[in-house]
Design a protein around this motif. Sequence first.
Motif, PDB file in Angstrom:
ATOM      1  N   ASP A 161       0.829  -1.208   0.000  1.00 12.09           N
ATOM      2  CA  ASP A 161       0.000   0.000   0.000  1.00 12.09           C
ATOM      3  C   ASP A 161       0.863   1.257   0.000  1.00 12.09           C
ATOM      4  OD1 ASP A 161      -2.264  -1.590   0.013  1.00 12.09           O
ATOM      5  OD2 ASP A 161      -2.686  -1.293   2.153  1.00 12.09           O
ATOM      6  N   ALA A 162       1.933   1.253   0.793  1.00 13.87           N
ATOM      7  CA  ALA A 162       2.836   2.413   0.843  1.00 13.87           C
ATOM      8  C   ALA A 162       3.524   2.617  -0.506  1.00 13.87           C
ATOM      9  CB  ALA A 162       3.880   2.229   1.943  1.00 13.87           C
ATOM     10  N   GLY A 163       3.926   1.534  -1.145  1.00 11.92           N
ATOM     11  CA  GLY A 163       4.560   1.630  -2.462  1.00 11.92           C
ATOM     12  C   GLY A 163       3.609   2.189  -3.506  1.00 11.92           C
ATOM     13  N   ARG A 164       2.350   1.720  -3.473  1.00 12.61           N
ATOM     14  CA  ARG A 164       1.350   2.246  -4.419  1.00 12.61           C
ATOM     15  C   ARG A 164       1.099   3.729  -4.182  1.00 12.61           C
ATOM     16  NH1 ARG A 164      -0.692  -2.918  -4.306  1.00 12.61           N
ATOM     17  NH2 ARG A 164      -1.912  -2.628  -2.418  1.00 12.61           N
ATOM     18  N   ALA A 165       1.008   4.121  -2.909  1.00 14.18           N
ATOM     19  CA  ALA A 165       0.782   5.533  -2.582  1.00 14.18           C
ATOM     20  C   ALA A 165       1.943   6.393  -3.075  1.00 14.18           C
ATOM     21  CB  ALA A 165       0.581   5.706  -1.078  1.00 14.18           C
ATOM     22  N   ALA A 166       3.159   5.927  -2.865  1.00  9.91           N
ATOM     23  CA  ALA A 166       4.333   6.674  -3.329  1.00  9.91           C
ATOM     24  C   ALA A 166       4.348   6.770  -4.847  1.00  9.91           C
ATOM     25  CB  ALA A 166       5.618   6.007  -2.834  1.00  9.91           C
TER      26      ALA A 166
END
Length: 192
Positions: free
Chosen positions: A126-131
């Motif tokens: 999720d953090a990677g997608r947000a970034a």
Amino acid sequence: MARIAYYRVSDTSQSVEAQRQALGGQFDREFADEGVSGAVQAADRKGFAELLSYVREGDTLYIYAIDRLGRDALDIQATIRRLIDKGVTVDVRGLGPIAKGVGELIVAVLAQVAEMERQRIRERCDAGRAAAKAALAATGKTHRGKASLGRPMAGDRATVQAWRSDNGASIAKTAAHFGLSLATIKRYCGPQ
């Protein structure tokens, strides 16, 4: 009394061979689920469902690690209990045979760790997608330099549809003309 092995990998790019070699035994039967997430309940996986139908009292099931049974703590514990209640010995590499009582307590702790790791994987994704979304909005490229988040579009849908219609072309001919896969042409134009 059969010696049975069970292997699971989450991604089709992975192989069960490392698990097979680590267990290193001659097994009467092997079952595997390749490309199946640990989030899928054990009994709902094809390979594990076949294993459950096969095992009998007195059999020993060998697994590489508790998380190969799954990433849901309650499902792992219920699966182990189901096997033990059937008279099957569950032998986990590095732990040995799991028995009722203390063995189940150890499984409960390890199952919680497996579930926690699944949650951490989800959070990292999720953090990677947000970034990637933030970088894409700011720069037109993801944080890894890609032009889109998903699979890049192959050809222009409207152009492909128009060419196929104008030329009365088959899916195969259209795919060859644009250098695209049959699946992409079917997705763009329908099977017509």
